[in-house]
Design a protein around this motif. Structure first.
Motif, PDB file in Angstrom:
ATOM      1  N   SER A  49      16.695  14.456  49.953  1.00 40.24           N
ATOM      2  CA  SER A  49      17.812  13.539  49.805  1.00 40.24           C
ATOM      3  C   SER A  49      18.818  14.163  48.846  1.00 40.24           C
ATOM      4  CB  SER A  49      17.319  12.221  49.206  1.00 40.24           C
ATOM      5  OG  SER A  49      16.238  11.720  49.965  1.00 40.24           O
TER       6      SER A  49
ATOM      7  N   ALA B  69       4.165  15.470  50.495  1.00 40.04           N
ATOM      8  CA  ALA B  69       4.719  14.377  51.290  1.00 40.04           C
ATOM      9  C   ALA B  69       3.582  13.657  52.018  1.00 40.04           C
ATOM     10  CB  ALA B  69       5.714  14.923  52.307  1.00 40.04           C
TER      11      ALA B  69
ATOM     12  N   THR C 239       9.283   9.553  56.399  1.00 42.32           N
ATOM     13  CA  THR C 239       7.980   9.592  55.715  1.00 42.32           C
ATOM     14  C   THR C 239       6.831   9.148  56.625  1.00 42.32           C
ATOM     15  OG1 THR C 239       8.547   7.474  54.679  1.00 42.32           O
ATOM     16  CG2 THR C 239       8.804   9.465  53.341  1.00 42.32           C
TER      17      THR C 239
ATOM     18  N   THR D 213       7.999  11.464  49.652  1.00 41.94           N
ATOM     19  CA  THR D 213       8.861  12.299  50.495  1.00 41.94           C
ATOM     20  C   THR D 213       8.629  13.782  50.261  1.00 41.94           C
ATOM     21  OG1 THR D 213      10.577  12.365  48.796  1.00 41.94           O
ATOM     22  CG2 THR D 213      10.701  10.558  50.395  1.00 41.94           C
TER      23      THR D 213
ATOM     24  N   ASN E 196      18.248  11.838  45.649  1.00 42.01           N
ATOM     25  CA  ASN E 196      16.890  11.286  45.415  1.00 42.01           C
ATOM     26  C   ASN E 196      16.948   9.958  44.655  1.00 42.01           C
ATOM     27  OD1 ASN E 196      14.100  10.961  45.419  1.00 42.01           O
ATOM     28  ND2 ASN E 196      13.754  12.384  43.732  1.00 42.01           N
TER      29      ASN E 196
END
Lengths: 359, 359, 359, 359
Positions: free
Chosen positions: A275, A219, B110, A289, A278
């Protein structure tokens, strides 16, 4: 800066043309202390090289890579890494008919408009042969990224009318190299192969798309506001010969939707945010991410075919170009390692750039 | 290099956040001797600014641009050009609920993963407000390009399910700004407007696409092999907030075709080469042909809606985000001048880079 | 960017180490259409190479340059130019005593502090051998500059205590290569030669200075405010091994003076402005005036001598380094073509950069 | 890249002219999480600003710095940091006599040769006023470096004929700002002050040198082979107005010596390697050793004096320039914070670049 370099901190410069003495690259900025496996570089070149199956051009290139600099006792030293590939089977005479004619759909005309002259043999720098140097550089980037746990896998998702509908996470990506078209679904692979053989027999060519997935990307990679990760990936892909489009995550399909259709709430598992679907393709606000990054690249059918075509002379006269030259009926399968290589170059660069994000 | 600059010779650096004191840009490399019309810069900002119609966010920003440096007696001097826009209507308290929560589909998470902290007010650098600085810079680039005869026009081609089928050369591009959705076909514009109003009334949002056309671009622009013109345009577009895809010329459609379907022989008229259909989109081998350059950009529906949504705290707890904030139900119409601006930045840069192509 | 590239538009990347397979360079950005004479490149390498006289190291290197890419039918194509020099006489075993010891005054220690490892054979990238690649690249730059009328000549002005007092315009610069020390004044040259032979016989080394003069440089080169021409020249010179100082025009002597002492009014001759004394060294405000550019570079005596010296192991133990290795007693004469090459790289780059200064 | 930016990862762009609306800078690449003290920035500007003593120009500039972007709650966010200084006391009419005349020793002529036009008021970008923006940026770099333990101190070592012989390590550097000439030795400071007052009373100017010392610089900074640390420092210093020379460590004096004279064996203390005399100036092979980095910069006496001088019109006619304008009789004391600032910019940049040296 001139245009033959890529990357800011992991910086690759490629050189050489299809019908010259050699092609190659210099990588400046690879960190010291990386054990560099030259066989892995050769292996990626072997995946790209022509002559692997009857689906690819008859041109034979051993494409042996030579490591000229950058390591000591098997480890990178922080010095520039130079990789050289001598050209072997370069039949320049095949191209003498192009000395005075421009092929439609090729860079013959534009190179001459730009530079005032051109190397007409095999497309010069516009030839896909230049991508061998990218693959060699990408193989170094892959080794750096592997050290950080990252893996990159691309596969053929579409060949002309044949389209693989399943999303990548329902596929066994280990099967990508198990067939000549590099499609991990064997049924679809067979249909793609048949489609390519059909156009080949007509002397025609076929376009397609490649899907690429990068997994375990840390990330935080990507630099707002211009060097967002998707912007860098798009640039990398659109710099390849024959590419016509790029999309990531939901891509063009998102344009048709309402925001509520694409809702994708966060979940929290084992200390990580993820998520639910995603949809974003692993990038939010231009920054990774930590989830899978996936995107798709469109390739046109290459313009060179084994059919007579109409070209034009410098004087503006139409000429019929003979049905010759050695080219793939569908370049998409061979573009798979190239797409992976360019992805690796982007990620390796941003992996290093991220080191300056915080005090 | 850090990520807030764009271009090599015509180089723009943007700064500032949505809820800070000011945003702006510095342009380094604009050639000396260009008469610079500040009103044209203001005009482009006015096209982008919110509050123009009921289709856009209620946020009011006068967005008055101030020229701090770079001209003398109305002409550029070769010194850096600085453009400043003070923020006025920044209601930071609107965002206090985001201090501890990440919105899905946004960069909240992020930025924090990357930098270790974030300005939670209005998205910081990830806010579309940053693009005002790009529009200001692009307006300078447009003036340089106008000097070279180049024009750039973008329009909304799709809003959710409503799609304009006609190609650009069948449209009257002078009508682009005649309606609030910036679609030059009035029937389609009405349907787009209705679609946006419908989602707005639901508190929802809608995606779409923009088509951009650059005309009278000199032949020869674009730098092989990595800074091909389409690669630079793709990077420029994919660096914009909410974009998900880019294609030029035949685009993704080319992937479905055979080479013989897309044949596009040269013609020669008045001393110029041109393609019969310009399927290539004005670029061959990464270099402009002198024909129209056209491409398409996909935008997702923005994630912020006037509907309650599920966010997540740093601790991984789900929280309901209140249905507030001021955003456009469809950002695509306001993105039109932004797409034009980024196109201008790419072309201005390559216009200068081309000056070194020959001895 | 990593540190192995030089120049913005005329951009050189060098690679390779003293005791590896090869050294070389890639030049990206050389304009198309330049007739490239490979013999002129070889000639410059011959000026630099060791083994030319008894004043230089006994190491023999044919230093044959190979042109791998970048030309077609004798002209540059705008593609990257690659020049390769294979290493021949690399006796790595000469350096085995350095595997575990750091030499004072060398980069052994700092390379290891920086990279965590080092190639101990012959200094790796810190070896002066790397400068052969600079000379090759500079020889291309010289040909581009010759096309624009520019000439660059350097000579040895000082060797240890022997100093040539006459200014460059009282010398016959065609005599520079007429003697082994590259000093155009034959009396001084003899005294320099004697000084070098004396230290050589003691196994010692000697420092010195080089004066460089660039003539017929177009006015207008240099980019305020950071890339002023003297700043770029200083950087270029101080990036060479063994350099310790740079000054241009009046140099350090100016620090002792009053402004009225250094008055230098303009004159106007044949449509050109010129300074009465050119005290400024051909650069005002960082921009070339069109007059002669002249500057001076100081070299230390190299630390490697044919005398036993005290080194230190990684563990911090003092060790006596044997009196061996093959080095010049005074590197300054051989540095003359290197200084010229770096000057050419700076001027070629700014010659291209200047093309974007005006609309 | 155009010339108004400095640094690769810690990248500063300055803008604005002496007699325009404002000057300032944008810093892109400062890591997030640095507590930024605006008062320390103001303090450095106060050290540089004119009007501090009777030794400096009568021009009064409050030089209040405004922070427009880049922090949130007192910490850097990783976004661009923008610092703005409005011009106040800009009497442009003072310069109307320069509209048609070029001053010798100034950039009037060369700006016009380069750009085709110039802002004649106060020297435009060539004015030393531009360095205020460098000082502001340098004050941010100093804070980043302070976080890493680095300190940077410069002082006046020579003013015309008055020279401070003692080396820096025999001086109390805390005394630098205790007198108007910024020389830490009070006897020498008095003599320097007298020398400046004498030339001031004659309407004349005086040159000098500055010595700079950076302490506790981490080992390993500097990027072979072109971005060696001394090359970057030389470029930084030679980009300043009025500088004529740079040397580090033994400097030009080394040119006169034999290698055996300059022997400097390593010692090992508390786990650190150090040189017995640090003749190298803290840099070996272009990479910091961890020892003190010291170097010296020469400044010419500024050409503008309170004496009538001979200028020249565009038409090549000699004209007498009136004895006016507001300038320092000796700029060297005010250049001290500027030299420190540029040193900080170099070191901050390489501090970040070093983060990519190893895997």
């Amino acid at each position: 800066m001139p245009g033959n370099s890529f990357g800011q901190l992991f910086r690759v410069t490629t050189f050489g043309v299809s019908h010259g003495i050699a092609i190659g690259c210099v990588i400046d900025g690879c960190p010291a202390g990386l054990p560099l496996d030259i066989d892995l570089i050769q292996k990626e070149l072997d995946r790209r090289r022509p002559g692997q199956s009857k689906l690819t051009t008859a041109r034979q290139e051993a494409d042996r890579v030579e490591l000229l600099s950058g390591t000591f006792e098997g480890q990178t030293t922080g010095d520039p890494i130079t990789l050289l590939i001598r050209n072997k089977d370069a039949r320049s005479t095949d191209y003498s008919h192009l000395e005075k004619a421009y092929r439609p759909g090729h860079a013959d005309l534009t190179y001459e408009l730009k530079y005032g002259l051109r190397d007409h043999r095999g497309g010069g720098r516009a030839s896909a042969r230049e991508t061998a140097a990218r693959v060699a550089a990408g193989a170094v980037a892959k080794q750096l990224l592997a050290h950080a746990g990252v893996s990159i896998q691309a596969y053929v998702q579409q060949v002309g009318p044949v389209h693989l509908e399943k999303p990548y996470h329902q596929l066994d990506l280990r099967q990508i190299d198990s067939n000549a078209v590099r499609c991990p679904d064997s049924d679809t692979a067979h249909r793609m192969q048949a489609a390519i053989e059909a156009v080949r027999d007509q002397g025609d060519t076929l376009g397609g798309t490649i899907q690429c997935v990068a997994q375990r990307v840390p990330a935080g990679l990507g630099e707002p506001v211009f060097d967002k990760l998707q912007a860098e990936l798009a640039r990398a892909m659109m710099s390849l010969p024959a590419t016509k489009g790029f999309e990531y995550g939901d891509g063009f399909a998102a344009a048709q939707h309402k925001g509520s259709d694409l809702e994708d709430p966060f979940q929290h598992e084992e200390g990580q945010f993820r998520s639910t679907y995603n949809r974003a393709g692993g990038i939010l606000g231009g920054i990774s991410t930590g989830e899978d990054i996936y995107f798709r690249v469109a390739f046109k059918p290459v313009s060179t075919r084994l059919q007579p075509r109409e070209g034009m002379t410098k004087e503006g006269e139409s000429v019929t170009l003979p049905a010759k030259g050695r080219h793939d009926p569908c370049v998409v399968p061979r573009a798979v390692p190239i797409v992976e290589a360019m992805t690796a170059l982007v990620l390796a660069d941003h992996y290093l750039r991220q080191r300056s994000a915080r005090i």
